[in-house]
Design a protein around this motif. Structure first.
Motif, PDB file in Angstrom:
ATOM      1  N   PRO A 141      11.294  -6.382 -16.427  1.00  0.00           N
ATOM      2  CA  PRO A 141      10.478  -5.628 -15.476  1.00  0.00           C
ATOM      3  C   PRO A 141      10.610  -6.168 -14.059  1.00  0.00           C
ATOM      4  O   PRO A 141      11.067  -7.297 -13.841  1.00  0.00           O
ATOM      5  CB  PRO A 141       9.052  -5.819 -16.008  1.00  0.00           C
ATOM      6  N   ARG A 142      10.206  -5.351 -13.097  1.00  0.00           N
ATOM      7  CA  ARG A 142      10.246  -5.739 -11.690  1.00  0.00           C
ATOM      8  C   ARG A 142       9.225  -6.844 -11.418  1.00  0.00           C
ATOM      9  O   ARG A 142       8.260  -7.033 -12.154  1.00  0.00           O
ATOM     10  CB  ARG A 142       9.936  -4.536 -10.806  1.00  0.00           C
ATOM     11  N   LYS A 143       9.437  -7.567 -10.314  1.00  0.00           N
ATOM     12  CA  LYS A 143       8.473  -8.597  -9.924  1.00  0.00           C
ATOM     13  C   LYS A 143       7.064  -8.018  -9.816  1.00  0.00           C
ATOM     14  O   LYS A 143       6.094  -8.609 -10.294  1.00  0.00           O
ATOM     15  CB  LYS A 143       8.868  -9.206  -8.573  1.00  0.00           C
ATOM     16  N   TRP A 144       6.971  -6.871  -9.148  1.00  0.00           N
ATOM     17  CA  TRP A 144       5.672  -6.251  -8.943  1.00  0.00           C
ATOM     18  C   TRP A 144       4.960  -6.060 -10.286  1.00  0.00           C
ATOM     19  O   TRP A 144       3.779  -6.381 -10.425  1.00  0.00           O
ATOM     20  CB  TRP A 144       5.850  -4.918  -8.230  1.00  0.00           C
ATOM     21  N   ASP A 145       5.672  -5.553 -11.268  1.00  0.00           N
ATOM     22  CA  ASP A 145       5.067  -5.290 -12.576  1.00  0.00           C
ATOM     23  C   ASP A 145       4.703  -6.583 -13.298  1.00  0.00           C
ATOM     24  O   ASP A 145       3.682  -6.660 -13.985  1.00  0.00           O
ATOM     25  CB  ASP A 145       6.017  -4.464 -13.437  1.00  0.00           C
ATOM     26  N   VAL A 146       5.548  -7.594 -13.153  1.00  0.00           N
ATOM     27  CA  VAL A 146       5.241  -8.877 -13.787  1.00  0.00           C
ATOM     28  C   VAL A 146       3.962  -9.467 -13.203  1.00  0.00           C
ATOM     29  O   VAL A 146       3.067  -9.904 -13.937  1.00  0.00           O
ATOM     30  CB  VAL A 146       6.419  -9.855 -13.621  1.00  0.00           C
ATOM     31  N   TYR A 147       3.872  -9.468 -11.878  1.00  0.00           N
ATOM     32  CA  TYR A 147       2.704 -10.062 -11.231  1.00  0.00           C
ATOM     33  C   TYR A 147       1.446  -9.237 -11.481  1.00  0.00           C
ATOM     34  O   TYR A 147       0.360  -9.787 -11.696  1.00  0.00           O
ATOM     35  CB  TYR A 147       2.936 -10.178  -9.720  1.00  0.00           C
ATOM     36  N   GLU A 148       1.587  -7.914 -11.468  1.00  0.00           N
ATOM     37  CA  GLU A 148       0.423  -7.034 -11.595  1.00  0.00           C
ATOM     38  C   GLU A 148      -0.007  -6.839 -13.042  1.00  0.00           C
ATOM     39  O   GLU A 148      -1.198  -6.992 -13.370  1.00  0.00           O
ATOM     40  CB  GLU A 148       0.750  -5.677 -10.974  1.00  0.00           C
ATOM     41  N   ARG A 149       0.914  -6.506 -13.931  1.00  0.00           N
ATOM     42  CA  ARG A 149       0.543  -6.073 -15.288  1.00  0.00           C
ATOM     43  C   ARG A 149       0.615  -7.180 -16.336  1.00  0.00           C
ATOM     44  O   ARG A 149      -0.201  -7.212 -17.257  1.00  0.00           O
ATOM     45  CB  ARG A 149       1.438  -4.912 -15.726  1.00  0.00           C
ATOM     46  N   ILE A 150       1.601  -8.073 -16.198  1.00  0.00           N
ATOM     47  CA  ILE A 150       1.806  -9.070 -17.249  1.00  0.00           C
ATOM     48  C   ILE A 150       1.021 -10.346 -16.969  1.00  0.00           C
ATOM     49  O   ILE A 150       0.205 -10.785 -17.785  1.00  0.00           O
ATOM     50  CB  ILE A 150       3.308  -9.363 -17.416  1.00  0.00           C
ATOM     51  N   LEU A 151       1.251 -10.944 -15.818  1.00  0.00           N
ATOM     52  CA  LEU A 151       0.538 -12.177 -15.490  1.00  0.00           C
ATOM     53  C   LEU A 151      -0.808 -11.928 -14.822  1.00  0.00           C
ATOM     54  O   LEU A 151      -1.660 -12.812 -14.800  1.00  0.00           O
ATOM     55  CB  LEU A 151       1.407 -13.057 -14.576  1.00  0.00           C
ATOM     56  N   ARG A 152      -0.988 -10.731 -14.273  1.00  0.00           N
ATOM     57  CA  ARG A 152      -2.246 -10.348 -13.610  1.00  0.00           C
ATOM     58  C   ARG A 152      -2.659 -11.398 -12.572  1.00  0.00           C
ATOM     59  O   ARG A 152      -3.768 -11.953 -12.600  1.00  0.00           O
ATOM     60  CB  ARG A 152      -3.350 -10.103 -14.638  1.00  0.00           C
ATOM     61  N   ILE A 153      -1.737 -11.658 -11.670  1.00  0.00           N
ATOM     62  CA  ILE A 153      -1.969 -12.620 -10.594  1.00  0.00           C
ATOM     63  C   ILE A 153      -2.897 -11.982  -9.564  1.00  0.00           C
ATOM     64  O   ILE A 153      -2.605 -10.913  -9.027  1.00  0.00           O
ATOM     65  CB  ILE A 153      -0.630 -13.032  -9.960  1.00  0.00           C
ATOM     66  N   PRO A 154      -4.033 -12.603  -9.256  1.00  0.00           N
ATOM     67  CA  PRO A 154      -5.029 -11.958  -8.402  1.00  0.00           C
ATOM     68  C   PRO A 154      -4.529 -11.563  -7.016  1.00  0.00           C
ATOM     69  O   PRO A 154      -4.939 -10.526  -6.491  1.00  0.00           O
ATOM     70  CB  PRO A 154      -6.148 -13.007  -8.308  1.00  0.00           C
ATOM     71  N   TYR A 155      -3.642 -12.372  -6.420  1.00  0.00           N
ATOM     72  CA  TYR A 155      -3.209 -12.081  -5.053  1.00  0.00           C
ATOM     73  C   TYR A 155      -1.680 -12.138  -4.972  1.00  0.00           C
ATOM     74  O   TYR A 155      -1.055 -13.120  -5.399  1.00  0.00           O
ATOM     75  CB  TYR A 155      -3.800 -13.084  -4.059  1.00  0.00           C
ATOM     76  N   TYR A 156      -1.120 -11.071  -4.405  1.00  0.00           N
ATOM     77  CA  TYR A 156       0.322 -10.989  -4.184  1.00  0.00           C
ATOM     78  C   TYR A 156       0.534 -10.700  -2.703  1.00  0.00           C
ATOM     79  O   TYR A 156       0.042  -9.692  -2.183  1.00  0.00           O
ATOM     80  CB  TYR A 156       0.920  -9.882  -5.056  1.00  0.00           C
ATOM     81  N   ILE A 157       1.249 -11.586  -2.032  1.00  0.00           N
ATOM     82  CA  ILE A 157       1.386 -11.506  -0.577  1.00  0.00           C
ATOM     83  C   ILE A 157       2.867 -11.507  -0.217  1.00  0.00           C
ATOM     84  O   ILE A 157       3.658 -12.278  -0.782  1.00  0.00           O
ATOM     85  CB  ILE A 157       0.656 -12.690   0.096  1.00  0.00           C
ATOM     86  N   VAL A 158       3.238 -10.641   0.718  1.00  0.00           N
ATOM     87  CA  VAL A 158       4.628 -10.568   1.173  1.00  0.00           C
ATOM     88  C   VAL A 158       4.651 -10.699   2.691  1.00  0.00           C
ATOM     89  O   VAL A 158       3.764 -10.221   3.397  1.00  0.00           O
ATOM     90  CB  VAL A 158       5.308  -9.254   0.726  1.00  0.00           C
ATOM     91  N   PHE A 159       5.695 -11.362   3.181  1.00  0.00           N
ATOM     92  CA  PHE A 159       5.837 -11.603   4.616  1.00  0.00           C
ATOM     93  C   PHE A 159       7.291 -11.411   4.996  1.00  0.00           C
ATOM     94  O   PHE A 159       8.200 -11.914   4.336  1.00  0.00           O
ATOM     95  CB  PHE A 159       5.385 -13.021   4.966  1.00  0.00           C
ATOM     96  N   SER A 160       7.508 -10.667   6.078  1.00  0.00           N
ATOM     97  CA  SER A 160       8.856 -10.438   6.594  1.00  0.00           C
ATOM     98  C   SER A 160       9.042 -11.215   7.891  1.00  0.00           C
ATOM     99  O   SER A 160       8.301 -11.015   8.846  1.00  0.00           O
ATOM    100  CB  SER A 160       9.103  -8.950   6.850  1.00  0.00           C
ATOM    101  N   ARG A 161      10.019 -12.091   7.913  1.00  0.00           N
ATOM    102  CA  ARG A 161      10.294 -12.826   9.157  1.00  0.00           C
ATOM    103  C   ARG A 161      11.073 -11.970  10.151  1.00  0.00           C
ATOM    104  O   ARG A 161      11.243 -12.362  11.309  1.00  0.00           O
ATOM    105  CB  ARG A 161      11.069 -14.105   8.870  1.00  0.00           C
ATOM    106  N   TYR A 162      11.547 -10.819   9.692  1.00  0.00           N
ATOM    107  CA  TYR A 162      12.294  -9.928  10.583  1.00  0.00           C
ATOM    108  C   TYR A 162      11.361  -9.052  11.398  1.00  0.00           C
ATOM    109  O   TYR A 162      11.623  -8.744  12.553  1.00  0.00           O
ATOM    110  CB  TYR A 162      13.256  -9.074   9.756  1.00  0.00           C
ATOM    111  N   THR A 163      10.252  -8.647  10.790  1.00  0.00           N
ATOM    112  CA  THR A 163       9.273  -7.810  11.494  1.00  0.00           C
ATOM    113  C   THR A 163       7.967  -8.540  11.744  1.00  0.00           C
ATOM    114  O   THR A 163       7.088  -8.023  12.425  1.00  0.00           O
ATOM    115  CB  THR A 163       8.974  -6.547  10.674  1.00  0.00           C
ATOM    116  N   ASN A 164       7.829  -9.761  11.182  1.00  0.00           N
ATOM    117  CA  ASN A 164       6.592 -10.552  11.263  1.00  0.00           C
ATOM    118  C   ASN A 164       5.396  -9.787  10.695  1.00  0.00           C
ATOM    119  O   ASN A 164       4.256  -9.965  11.138  1.00  0.00           O
ATOM    120  CB  ASN A 164       6.305 -10.978  12.709  1.00  0.00           C
ATOM    121  N   GLU A 165       5.671  -8.942   9.703  1.00  0.00           N
ATOM    122  CA  GLU A 165       4.604  -8.169   9.068  1.00  0.00           C
ATOM    123  C   GLU A 165       4.091  -8.911   7.833  1.00  0.00           C
ATOM    124  O   GLU A 165       4.868  -9.341   6.986  1.00  0.00           O
ATOM    125  CB  GLU A 165       5.106  -6.784   8.664  1.00  0.00           C
TER     126      GLU A 165
END
Length: 258
Positions: A141-165
């Motif tokens: 499965p995709r990372k998103w699905d692993v973190y959300e559905r399988i491990l149920r990690i409370p917080y998932y954060i992404v950061f882009s150094r190209y857009t600083n978003e």
């Protein structure tokens, strides 16, 4: 008279997964099939997160974080893993079973799943990190699905150094929901921490960095900053002492004889 069949007793019950499935020694952290190596930013940014991940409401001995470490997550597919750029765990020891540095993080061998994951976006991984690509049949499965559905990690954060978003997602019920930035920071109340973007110098490099803050919005200092802060406080204390001594001498009092 009807005779009763004696109950069937299980003489050899199945052993628990932490005894039978692979451990971190069987599931090492490196994989020859992975192409390429992380760039400098993928080394330095997780290091800064590692140095400043200090939840004040947790015993430091029960706080663990890691960067670019294999995270094994599926009991039925023990060879499947994801490799977060950085993740933090509370409620588990710094050492594996209190004895050894980890080679990987094998969730069925640990006391707790990660509480927060940070992925650093790049053009080649953005689709995987944000769940934008479709899962292939008979593939992990995709990372998103692993973190959300399988491990149920409370917080998932992404950061882009190209857009600083900076984007954050909080597990609400069964799904991730977007988090709102509070003055440019993401609040994780269970950890009494905030995560935000900071303009400054780290390891001799001036740029925008992602780092941890207190709930009040103050920087959590790295060791070098703690030393500098202590030196500044000592210098200020000396200046105050010198001003006081000068004032006493003006009053005809020898401060050395007090």
């Amino acid at each position: 008279m009807t005779s009763r069949t004696p109950p069937i007793t299980q003489t050899d019950p199945p052993r628990p997964p932490w005894e039978t499935l692979p451990t971190m020694y069987d599931l090492p952290s490196d994989n020859p099939k992975d192409l390429g190596l992380p760039d400098d930013f993928h080394f330095l940014q997780p290091l800064l997160l590692f140095l400043t991940f200090l939840p004040p409401n947790w015993n430091p001995e029960q706080v663990y974080s890691a960067a670019d470490l294999n995270l094994y997550y599926d009991l039925e597919h023990p060879q499947w893993y994801k490799r977060p750029d950085w993740f933090g765990v509370v409620g588990t020891s710094k050492l594996y079973r209190g004895e050894d540095l980890r080679l990987s993080y094998v969730t069925w061998q640990e006391q707790a799943n990660p509480f927060v994951v940070v992925e650093l976006l790049s053009p080649g991984t953005e689709g995987e990190d944000l769940g934008g690509i479709q899962q292939e049949q008979n593939r992990p499965p995709r990372k998103w699905d692993v973190y959300e559905r399988i491990l149920r990690i409370p917080y998932y954060i992404v950061f882009s150094r190209y857009t600083n978003e900076l984007q954050g997602f909080h597990l609400v019920g069964a799904q991730y929901a977007p988090m709102e930035l509070e003055e440019g920071q993401l609040h994780l109340p269970e950890l009494e921490l905030k995560l935000g973007i900071w303009q400054g110098e780290f390891q001799g490099i001036e740029r925008l960095w992602l780092r941890w803050f207190t709930e009040a919005g103050d920087l959590i200092p790295i060791p070098e900053e703690k030393v500098q802060q202590a030196q500044q406080e000592a210098a200020e204390a000396n200046r105050k002492a010198e001003r006081l001594a000068k004032r006493l001498r003006e009053l005809g009092i020898d401060p050395d004889n007090l």
